[in-house]
Scaffold this motif. Sequence first.
Motif, short mmCIF file in Angstrom:
data_model
loop_
_atom_site.label_atom_id
_atom_site.label_comp_id
_atom_site.label_asym_id
_atom_site.label_seq_id
_atom_site.Cartn_x
_atom_site.Cartn_y
_atom_site.Cartn_z
N LEU A 69 -9.26 5.11 -2.53
CA LEU A 69 -10.15 4.15 -1.88
C LEU A 69 -9.42 2.85 -1.56
O LEU A 69 -9.57 2.29 -0.46
N VAL A 70 -8.62 2.36 -2.52
CA VAL A 70 -7.88 1.12 -2.29
C VAL A 70 -6.87 1.29 -1.17
O VAL A 70 -6.74 0.43 -0.28
N ARG A 71 -6.18 2.41 -1.17
CA ARG A 71 -5.15 2.64 -0.14
C ARG A 71 -5.78 2.73 1.24
O ARG A 71 -5.31 2.10 2.20
N LEU A 72 -6.85 3.51 1.37
CA LEU A 72 -7.48 3.66 2.67
C LEU A 72 -8.12 2.36 3.14
O LEU A 72 -8.07 2.02 4.33
N SER A 73 -8.73 1.62 2.22
CA SER A 73 -9.37 0.35 2.59
C SER A 73 -8.35 -0.66 3.08
O SER A 73 -8.54 -1.31 4.12
N SER A 74 -7.27 -0.82 2.34
CA SER A 74 -6.24 -1.78 2.73
C SER A 74 -5.55 -1.34 4.01
O SER A 74 -5.23 -2.16 4.88
N ALA A 95 -10.71 -10.07 2.70
CA ALA A 95 -10.96 -8.81 1.99
C ALA A 95 -9.69 -8.28 1.34
O ALA A 95 -9.72 -7.76 0.22
N THR A 155 0.82 -1.21 0.00
CA THR A 155 0.00 0.00 0.00
C THR A 155 0.85 1.26 0.00
O THR A 155 0.57 2.23 -0.73
N ALA A 199 -6.90 0.42 6.39
CA ALA A 199 -7.83 0.19 7.49
C ALA A 199 -7.90 -1.29 7.86
O ALA A 199 -7.91 -1.64 9.04
N LEU A 200 -7.94 -2.17 6.87
CA LEU A 200 -8.01 -3.60 7.13
C LEU A 200 -6.74 -4.10 7.83
O LEU A 200 -6.81 -4.89 8.79
N LEU A 214 -8.42 -7.66 -2.79
CA LEU A 214 -7.83 -6.41 -3.31
C LEU A 214 -6.47 -6.64 -3.98
O LEU A 214 -5.75 -5.68 -4.24
#
Length: 326
Positions: A229-234, A202, A80, A236-237, A206
């Motif tokens: 979106l991808v950076r923040l989602s990964s 999840a 990320t 956060a996970l 990605l």
Amino acid sequence: MRAERLTLTLIAISLPLSVLLSLSIGPYRSVDFPVVIAALVGLPVSRLSLDVLTYRAVRTLAAGVLGAGLAVSGSTLQFTLRNPLADPYLAGVASGSLLGVTLALLWGRASFWDLYAAAIAGGLLTLSAVITISGLAGGGAVTLLVVGVAFSYVLSGLTMFFMIMLGPRLPGALYWMFGSVAFVTLPLVERTLVILVPAAAALAALSRPLNSLLLGDEVARAIGVRVRLVRLSSFALASLITAALVSMAGPVGFIGLVAPWLAKRSFGVRFSTVLWASAAMGAEIAVLSDVIARLVLFPSEAPLTAVTSVFGAPLLVYILIKSRGE
């Protein structure tokens, strides 16, 4: 390809051997390798031996879950943030979790479940703050990293202030904060897996956009990836996984850095491959480190993070030198 097959073979052989070693070593020396094999094949063993093996099995499972989870989180952050030195604790989540636990102890809440909830709450609140502030500052990979490190320092300082106020409860809190799976129970492992497994699934979903991030943000956007979106989602996970693991066993450093790096050196930079390979390597590193923690100060135990730090710190320097050369 031959090197990859060799590494796969080594993992397939060494991981089960590590588990057997972990089941065979501990304060009860009479419960040794022959007793473990006898129990596994169904031969009769004493009730005491079964109780000891049950405890060691839960401890081994906890170490494996801890190592695998840290490796999954670390590999995600390295992709990320496009930084081989990215570590699960750089997001500030671990510091937030530690602060939550310290506050819970100050308020007289000392059960495993109270500390678990406090650690999760502290980690997630820290994550929310890091994401919000980094978003206001632009939201790039470097920004997330810098804000996370800044929060780590601030929250670590606050934790030290509150720890002094613990008084006679400080030794027990310190042992947990040093990192250990010695007192982890099976329900606690199960609760952690409830968070870890869906989050890891999840992240696996990605894989393609995370691979694209290695090409740079502009290229990734050009091929249709929603970079922010991808950076923040990964992010956060990965941070959620870290918070759950800190809640279970306290902070254990370097596994989330070392295992992904070893996986990338062995299998290349395809995220879907690195994810599971680093998980297996992380599990093995954690299990073996826990074995060393039992032996190095026998009959006492060393904190798990002390063992991982002794071996991880020199490797960190090596990774830094290699990364600069590449």
